[in-house]
Write an enzyme that holds these catalytic residues in place. Structure first.
Site, PDB file in Angstrom:
ATOM      1  N   THR A 161      58.250  43.127  90.477  1.00 50.40           N
ATOM      2  CA  THR A 161      58.451  44.288  91.700  1.00 50.40           C
ATOM      3  C   THR A 161      60.077  44.924  91.108  1.00 50.40           C
ATOM      4  OG1 THR A 161      58.869  45.029  94.266  1.00 50.40           O
ATOM      5  CG2 THR A 161      59.865  42.281  92.229  1.00 50.40           C
ATOM      6  N   ASP A 162      59.972  46.169  91.573  1.00 55.04           N
ATOM      7  CA  ASP A 162      61.332  47.169  91.531  1.00 55.04           C
ATOM      8  C   ASP A 162      61.880  46.510  92.400  1.00 55.04           C
ATOM      9  OD1 ASP A 162      60.246  47.912  93.624  1.00 55.04           O
ATOM     10  OD2 ASP A 162      60.667  50.046  93.519  1.00 55.04           O
ATOM     11  N   GLU A 163      62.227  45.673  93.291  1.00 50.85           N
ATOM     12  CA  GLU A 163      63.075  45.347  93.782  1.00 50.85           C
ATOM     13  C   GLU A 163      64.115  44.364  93.591  1.00 50.85           C
ATOM     14  OE1 GLU A 163      61.474  44.086  97.767  1.00 50.85           O
ATOM     15  OE2 GLU A 163      59.687  45.000  98.052  1.00 50.85           O
ATOM     16  N   LYS A 193      62.208  37.096  92.762  1.00 48.46           N
ATOM     17  CA  LYS A 193      61.361  37.708  91.883  1.00 48.46           C
ATOM     18  C   LYS A 193      61.924  37.957  90.260  1.00 48.46           C
ATOM     19  CE  LYS A 193      57.192  38.944  91.782  1.00 48.46           C
ATOM     20  NZ  LYS A 193      55.908  38.024  91.756  1.00 48.46           N
TER      21      LYS A 193
HETATM   22  P1  NAD Z   1      50.231  38.508  98.904  1.00 45.37           P
HETATM   23  O1  NAD Z   1      51.505  38.430  99.487  1.00 45.37           O
HETATM   24  O2  NAD Z   1      48.698  39.764  99.339  1.00 45.37           O
HETATM   25  O3  NAD Z   1      48.817  38.688  98.477  1.00 45.37           O
HETATM   26  C1  NAD Z   1      49.406  36.771  97.200  1.00 45.37           C
HETATM   27  C2  NAD Z   1      48.733  35.820  96.725  1.00 45.37           C
HETATM   28  O4  NAD Z   1      49.154  34.574  96.248  1.00 45.37           O
HETATM   29  C3  NAD Z   1      47.712  35.653  98.059  1.00 45.37           C
HETATM   30  O5  NAD Z   1      46.459  35.796  97.751  1.00 45.37           O
HETATM   31  C4  NAD Z   1      48.602  34.000  98.350  1.00 45.37           C
HETATM   32  O6  NAD Z   1      47.414  33.359  98.840  1.00 45.37           O
HETATM   33  C5  NAD Z   1      48.669  33.606  97.161  1.00 45.37           C
HETATM   34  N1  NAD Z   1      49.372  32.989  96.370  1.00 45.37           N
HETATM   35  C6  NAD Z   1      50.686  32.673  97.423  1.00 45.37           C
HETATM   36  N2  NAD Z   1      51.668  31.172  96.388  1.00 45.37           N
HETATM   37  C7  NAD Z   1      50.352  30.334  95.601  1.00 45.37           C
HETATM   38  C8  NAD Z   1      50.426  29.781  95.619  1.00 45.37           C
HETATM   39  N3  NAD Z   1      51.378  29.034  95.647  1.00 45.37           N
HETATM   40  N4  NAD Z   1      49.813  29.330  94.586  1.00 45.37           N
HETATM   41  C9  NAD Z   1      48.012  29.832  93.911  1.00 45.37           C
HETATM   42  N5  NAD Z   1      48.457  31.489  95.046  1.00 45.37           N
HETATM   43  C10 NAD Z   1      49.226  31.205  96.232  1.00 45.37           C
HETATM   44  O7  NAD Z   1      51.290  39.543  97.903  1.00 45.37           O
HETATM   45  P2  NAD Z   1      50.594  41.265  96.890  1.00 45.37           P
HETATM   46  O8  NAD Z   1      51.088  42.232  97.700  1.00 45.37           O
HETATM   47  O9  NAD Z   1      49.368  41.354  96.401  1.00 45.37           O
HETATM   48  O10 NAD Z   1      51.507  41.181  95.980  1.00 45.37           O
HETATM   49  C11 NAD Z   1      50.913  40.503  94.401  1.00 45.37           C
HETATM   50  C12 NAD Z   1      52.004  40.462  93.556  1.00 45.37           C
HETATM   51  O11 NAD Z   1      52.675  41.974  93.577  1.00 45.37           O
HETATM   52  C13 NAD Z   1      53.115  39.691  93.550  1.00 45.37           C
HETATM   53  O12 NAD Z   1      54.246  38.844  92.371  1.00 45.37           O
HETATM   54  C14 NAD Z   1      54.422  40.997  94.273  1.00 45.37           C
HETATM   55  O13 NAD Z   1      55.612  40.548  94.327  1.00 45.37           O
HETATM   56  C15 NAD Z   1      53.627  41.397  92.900  1.00 45.37           C
HETATM   57  N6  NAD Z   1      53.972  42.873  93.876  1.00 45.37           N
HETATM   58  C16 NAD Z   1      53.738  43.250  94.987  1.00 45.37           C
HETATM   59  C17 NAD Z   1      54.061  44.974  95.305  1.00 45.37           C
HETATM   60  C18 NAD Z   1      53.063  45.482  96.903  1.00 45.37           C
HETATM   61  O14 NAD Z   1      53.898  46.443  96.964  1.00 45.37           O
HETATM   62  N7  NAD Z   1      52.611  44.089  97.504  1.00 45.37           N
HETATM   63  C19 NAD Z   1      54.657  45.905  94.663  1.00 45.37           C
HETATM   64  C20 NAD Z   1      54.931  45.152  93.169  1.00 45.37           C
HETATM   65  C21 NAD Z   1      54.805  43.908  93.133  1.00 45.37           C
HETATM   66  P1  TYD Z   2      57.859  46.155 103.421  1.00 47.67           P
HETATM   67  O1  TYD Z   2      56.484  47.063 103.830  1.00 47.67           O
HETATM   68  O2  TYD Z   2      57.829  45.009 104.277  1.00 47.67           O
HETATM   69  O3  TYD Z   2      57.963  46.614 101.897  1.00 47.67           O
HETATM   70  P2  TYD Z   2      58.810  46.158 101.017  1.00 47.67           P
HETATM   71  O4  TYD Z   2      60.194  45.425 102.030  1.00 47.67           O
HETATM   72  O5  TYD Z   2      58.819  45.590 100.106  1.00 47.67           O
HETATM   73  O6  TYD Z   2      59.764  48.029 100.676  1.00 47.67           O
HETATM   74  O7  TYD Z   2      58.807  47.488 104.240  1.00 47.67           O
HETATM   75  C1  TYD Z   2      58.522  49.085 103.413  1.00 47.67           C
HETATM   76  C2  TYD Z   2      59.706  49.559 103.869  1.00 47.67           C
HETATM   77  O8  TYD Z   2      59.330  49.943 105.567  1.00 47.67           O
HETATM   78  C3  TYD Z   2      60.859  48.860 103.890  1.00 47.67           C
HETATM   79  O9  TYD Z   2      62.371  49.654 103.683  1.00 47.67           O
HETATM   80  C4  TYD Z   2      60.687  48.044 105.241  1.00 47.67           C
HETATM   81  C5  TYD Z   2      60.557  49.012 105.955  1.00 47.67           C
HETATM   82  N1  TYD Z   2      59.650  48.835 107.799  1.00 47.67           N
HETATM   83  C6  TYD Z   2      60.154  49.987 108.772  1.00 47.67           C
HETATM   84  O10 TYD Z   2      60.675  50.593 109.249  1.00 47.67           O
HETATM   85  N2  TYD Z   2      59.312  48.997 109.663  1.00 47.67           N
HETATM   86  C7  TYD Z   2      58.373  47.770 109.598  1.00 47.67           C
HETATM   87  O11 TYD Z   2      57.534  47.156 110.606  1.00 47.67           O
HETATM   88  C8  TYD Z   2      58.131  47.206 108.330  1.00 47.67           C
HETATM   89  C9  TYD Z   2      57.429  46.037 108.300  1.00 47.67           C
HETATM   90  C10 TYD Z   2      58.914  47.673 107.244  1.00 47.67           C
END
Ligand code: NAD
Ligand code: TYD
Length: 367
Positions: A135-137, A165
């Site tokens: 992630t970019d975070e 991460k």
């Molecule tokens: P998500 O929370 O929707 O899904 C995570 C999945 O991992 C779930 O299916 C969960 O059951 C599985 N999981 C959790 N712990 C586990 C374990 N110990 N063993 C096996 N499986 C396990 O997450 P997502 O949003 O799909 O994110 C996927 C990846 O992308 C993550 O690594 C996250 O850090 C990264 N990412 C997410 C975003 C975003 O905006 N969602 C952005 C950048 C990077």
């Molecule tokens: P989120 O979807 O939780 O992603 P991340 O924290 O990984 O960026 O949140 C996106 C942005 O929206 C973040 O700045 C927090 C804000 N946010 C709200 O303002 N209200 C909410 O209920 C949630 C879940 C997030």
């Protein structure tokens, strides 16, 4: 074949669905390894129920013997590592699971992959890749006029999620530097699209809006995120797997910085057009400013020039087209939202997989 971890979650499931659809003719199967936490949902994989390209195994990435057994049995050419605890707010309330899965789990997975890769030879060994989805975070927070995060920006994670991460990214990097494991890392901005659990901003707002509930905006709502449509992220990952240089990091972003408030406004406007409220008022009237998230990062922005220059990737969706598709998907799938929010799918998972958890390959089940 390839291994995908976390392929029942939001991005992982989108990746697996796209992979199996787009590569049906190539016929390269996916072994999908997921623990099915609250965020994992095998309903996401229902379209693949009869696909010969998809197999599902319920296992924990931290269960090194189980992962080692799967690697030995299936001999994949790559491990694509999506599995994680992924929600910042949850990491603030309960960081333990984040350290366990994101740090210890990634470490165990790396150890299993290293042992497997060390035993390969010749072309098989040269072709193997471990692709880490991050992630970019990890880069921390930006001021309004700071340059966007590049691959050389120093790490400065601010939440337990981003710190866990960042730790996993460092381990992945070290396994390349120390052992030569052919790793690739992607650091991507906020994703949105179908199958996202309604705890994250965009699906949460859609779900609550339709139920007539307040739409919680943290603080002043002027925090900035870069948003990328999930299918574009999945294409970036496939492209990095195909042509990325081992040991390299690729930042992935949507060229699309938005304040949270503007995202919520856009969602309200799309809903006003697609599913007007009975009283004719705008959904914007449901917006409620609430107490801010502790340690809330103010701004993220991604400099994605490297992946464009070196691998020719650019997002295809604009925010307007991607958000419209997303709203349409949620409106067309009320039962999906209903199941994930009532926990019905969790009960189903428990029934479906009870007694089949623990160790692979005995843990195997078809999605
Ligand atoms: P998500 O929370 O929707 O899904 C995570 C999945 O991992 C779930 O299916 C969960 O059951 C599985 N999981 C959790 N712990 C586990 C374990 N110990 N063993 C096996 N499986 C396990 O997450 P997502 O949003 O799909 O994110 C996927 C990846 O992308 C993550 O690594 C996250 O850090 C990264 N990412 C997410 C975003 C975003 O905006 N969602 C952005 C950048 C990077
Ligand atoms: P989120 O979807 O939780 O992603 P991340 O924290 O990984 O960026 O949140 C996106 C942005 O929206 C973040 O700045 C927090 C804000 N946010 C709200 O303002 N209200 C909410 O209920 C949630 C879940 C997030």
């Amino acid at each position: 074949m390839i291994f995908v971890t976390g392929g029942a979650g939001f991005i992982g499931a989108n990746f697996v669905l796209d992979w199996c659809r787009e590569r049906a003719s190539a016929g390269e199967p996916v072994l999908n390894i997921d623990l099915l936490t609250y965020a994992g949902n095998t309903e996401n994989l229902a379209p693949l129920a009869d696909s010969p390209l998809h197999r599902f195994v319920r296992a924990d990435i931290a269960d090194q013997p189980a992962i080692a057994a799967l690697l030995a049995e299936h001999r994949p050419r790559a491990v694509l590592h999506f599995a994680a605890e992924s929600h910042v707010d949850r990491s603030i309330l309960g960081p333990d699971a984040f350290v366990q899965t994101n740090v210890v789990g990634t470490f165990r997975l790396l150890e299993a992959a290293r042992a497997y890769w060390s035993g390969l030879e010749g072309a098989e060994k040269a072709a193997f890749r471990f692709l880490h989805v991050s992630t970019d975070e990890v880069y921390g927070t930006l001021g309004p006029s700071d340059p966007a995060f590049s691959e050389t920006t120093a790490y400065a994670p601010n939440s337990p999620y981003s710190a866990s991460k960042a730790a996993s990214d460092h381990l992945v990097r070290a396994y390349h530097h120390t052992y030569g494991l052919p790793v690739l890392t992607t650091n991507c901005s906020n994703n949105y699209g179908p199958h996202q659990f309604p705890e994250k901003l965009i699906p949460l707002v859609l779900h609550r809006a339709l139920r007539g509930e307040p739409l919680p905006v943290y603080g002043d709502g002027l925090q900035v995120r870069d948003w990328l449509y999930v299918a574009d992220h999945c294409r970036a990952i496939a492209r990095v797997l195909e042509a990325g240089t081992p040991g390299e990091v690729y930042n992935v972003g949507g060229l699309n910085e938005q304040t949270n408030l503007s995202v919520v406004h856009l969602l309200c406007d799309l809903l006003d057009a697609a599913r007007p409220r009975a009283d004719g008022a705008s959904y914007r009237g449901q917006i409620a400013f609430v107490r801010d998230r502790p340690g809330h990062d103010r701004r993220y922005a991604i400099d994605a020039r490297k992946i464009e220059r070196e691998l020719g990737w650019r997002p295809r969706e604009t925010f307007a087209t991607g958000l419209k598709k997303t709203v349409d998907w949620y409106l067309a799938h009320p039962e999906w939202v209903e199941h994930v929010t009532t926990g019905a799918y969790r009960e189903w998972n428990e029934r479906q997989y009870a007694g089949r958890a623990a160790r692979a390959p005995a843990a195997e089940a078809s999605a």
